[in-house]
Write a protein that holds these residues in place. Structure first.
Motif, short mmCIF file in Angstrom:
data_model
loop_
_atom_site.label_atom_id
_atom_site.label_comp_id
_atom_site.label_asym_id
_atom_site.label_seq_id
_atom_site.Cartn_x
_atom_site.Cartn_y
_atom_site.Cartn_z
N GLU A 87 0.85 -1.19 0.00
CA GLU A 87 0.00 0.00 0.00
C GLU A 87 0.88 1.23 0.00
N ALA A 136 -8.08 4.00 0.60
CA ALA A 136 -7.12 2.89 0.70
C ALA A 136 -7.59 1.98 1.82
N THR A 179 -0.96 -5.41 5.72
CA THR A 179 -0.64 -4.36 4.75
C THR A 179 0.80 -3.89 4.99
#
Length: 467
Positions: A321, A328, A340
């Protein structure tokens, strides 16, 4: 009289009797009730029942959680004084007496339908309170079975059964709200909707904030050790814990090596196409769904139709990310073995990124740091995070989900309910523990009067700004 009113009334009668117990008698009750879940056969039954009826987590891990969290709590409670005089200071002339709060309403989540209720039951009983559990609907059967075990233990020590009760089936919002309104104290763990309801019930309440823990891996970290700890935490009970790492911020200098270490530990980094497949199943209109909550990696791979050749054997998944916030969604809490990962140019950039993510979700809870095992670098960076980030805990070089709620390897109180301070819209910022279940009465005696001089108290000010 409603059924909830009757439950609370019976709790008050039992509590008034229990309030007369000595510390020795109270401690015997606590030990007896702890054995309700520490006994291996009962623990196994509760763990299996929890997974069967909630569809969340892993039975073997729930067994470990039920045992270790209860064992640690009993250790914390063992020498705590909760009856009569608990402190006396001759210098101030103040003596403090521990007093019960009365009937406690304990709101508990589906993610820990055995461990969280017993934690709240033991804390309440240690402080001579009665307690009524409001389980989640999915956790009803586990809680009901737990209370059967608890009541059998109360019978053994001849303590009133009505000290520990639960709401009747079916569990409804109306019944839970009525319980919170009628109780003397609310201790709430679970969804933020339940927390907000507790705070607006009109009854004094302790509620916890949302999780979304991030961990920083810096250039000084032992990468394999960090990866193993993150994996242990991220995979435990399929990441049901609010303390499980939801994201890792990797410094650029070690990014590739850290990813390699995480993959050696069992992680699988998904490409953009698989990330999108995961997104389409996990989120709806940017909101997390329950489709993959607390599911195993194999189930996640199947439901999301992941194409990575190692997907079926993964211990957890990673997605890269760059952003944060509503656009998001992987930057938020996922409650599943999905991590993530972000890249940060340096430690300062990593800290700033964590702050930005927490402005979206997770403020107040905790942050993790994997760095040097000791020395000035570790201390300086931990202090840096403690001074600047909106967190109640900085967990250094530990498996986050294991450490945050108390561990035999750190000094935090054993708890399944973590206060997040005003950052997380909570009125406390420590691990919920027995002290939150007590009132304190103070005897205040006269002492020799000592009135300070203004010039003495304001000497520093007057030295710079003379009268």
């Amino acid at each position: 009289m409603s059924e909830v009113e009757n439950i609370v009334k019976r709790g008050r009668v039992a509590q008034k009797e229990y309030e007369l117990y000595t510390q020795e008698q109270v401690d015997l009750v606590v030990s007896a009730v702890a054995w309700a879940i520490l006994e291996p056969g009962r623990n196994a039954e509760l763990a299996e029942l929890a997974v069967r009826d909630t569809g969340l987590g892993d039975a073997a891990d729930k067994f470990k959680k039920n045992f270790r969290k209860t064992l640690g709590l009993v250790r914390d409670l063992q020498n705590a004084k909760t009856v009569g005089v608990v402190s006396h200071d001759p210098a101030t002339g103040i003596t403090e007496y521990a007093r019960p709060v009365g009937v406690v309403a304990a709101i508990t989540p589906s993610t820990n339908p055995g461990a969280t209720p017993i934690n709240k039951i033991l804390n309440a009983l240690k402080c001579r309170n009665a307690v009524v559990i409001a389980p989640s609907p999915k956790g009803l059967s586990t809680c009901a079975r737990l209370l059967q075990f608890v009541h059998a233990q109360l019978d053994l020590v001849k303590a009133p059964r009505d000290l520990v009760q639960m709401l009747p089936d079916p569990i409804t919002k109306d019944a839970t709200h009525e319980l919170m309104r009628l109780a003397d104290l609310v201790v709430a763990t679970g969804s933020q909707a339940n927390i907000r309801s507790a705070y607006t019930s009109g009854t004094p309440a302790f509620g916890v904030g949302a999780g979304n823990v991030l961990v920083i891996i810096d250039e000084n970290a032992n990468l394999d050790s960090a990866a193993q700890k993150i994996t242990q935490s991220k995979t435990f009970d399929n990441a049901t814990s609010c303390s499980s790492e939801n994201g890792a911020v990797l410094l650029d200098a070690v990014y590739d090596a850290a990813i390699d270490a995480l993959e050696r530990a069992g992680g699988v980094l998904l490409d953009a196409a698989d990330k999108q497949r995961l997104h389409d199943v996990m989120f709806s209109n940017g909101k997390l769904t329950s489709t993959l909550t607390a599911q195993s990696p194999a189930v996640i791979a199947e439901r999301a139709k992941l194409q990575h050749p190692k997907a079926s054997g993964a211990r957890f998944f990673m997605v890269e990310e760059t952003g944060y916030g509503p656009t998001a969604p992987f930057s938020g809490e996922k409650l599943s073995p999905i991590l993530t990962v972000w890249r940060a140019a340096n430690f300062q950039a990593a800290k700033e990124l964590v702050s930005k993510v927490y402005s979206y979700q997770g403020a107040g809870h905790s942050v993790g740091l994997h760095t040097a095992s000791s020395g000035s670098v570790m201390e300086e960076r931990a202090a840096d995070l403690a001074r600047d980030l909106p967190v109640a805990r900085v967990i250094v070089n530990q498996a986050h989900a294991i450490a945050t709620g108390g561990s035999f390897e750190n000094g935090l109180p054993f708890s399944l309910s973590m206060g997040c301070g005003t950052w997380g819209k909570n009125n406390f910022s420590d691990n919920m523990n027995y002290r939150h279940y007590l009132n304190t009465t103070r005897v205040v005696r006269p002492i020799t009067e000592k009135v300070p001089e203004v010039e003495t108290l304001l000497a520093n000010y007057f030295s710079q700004h003379p009268k």
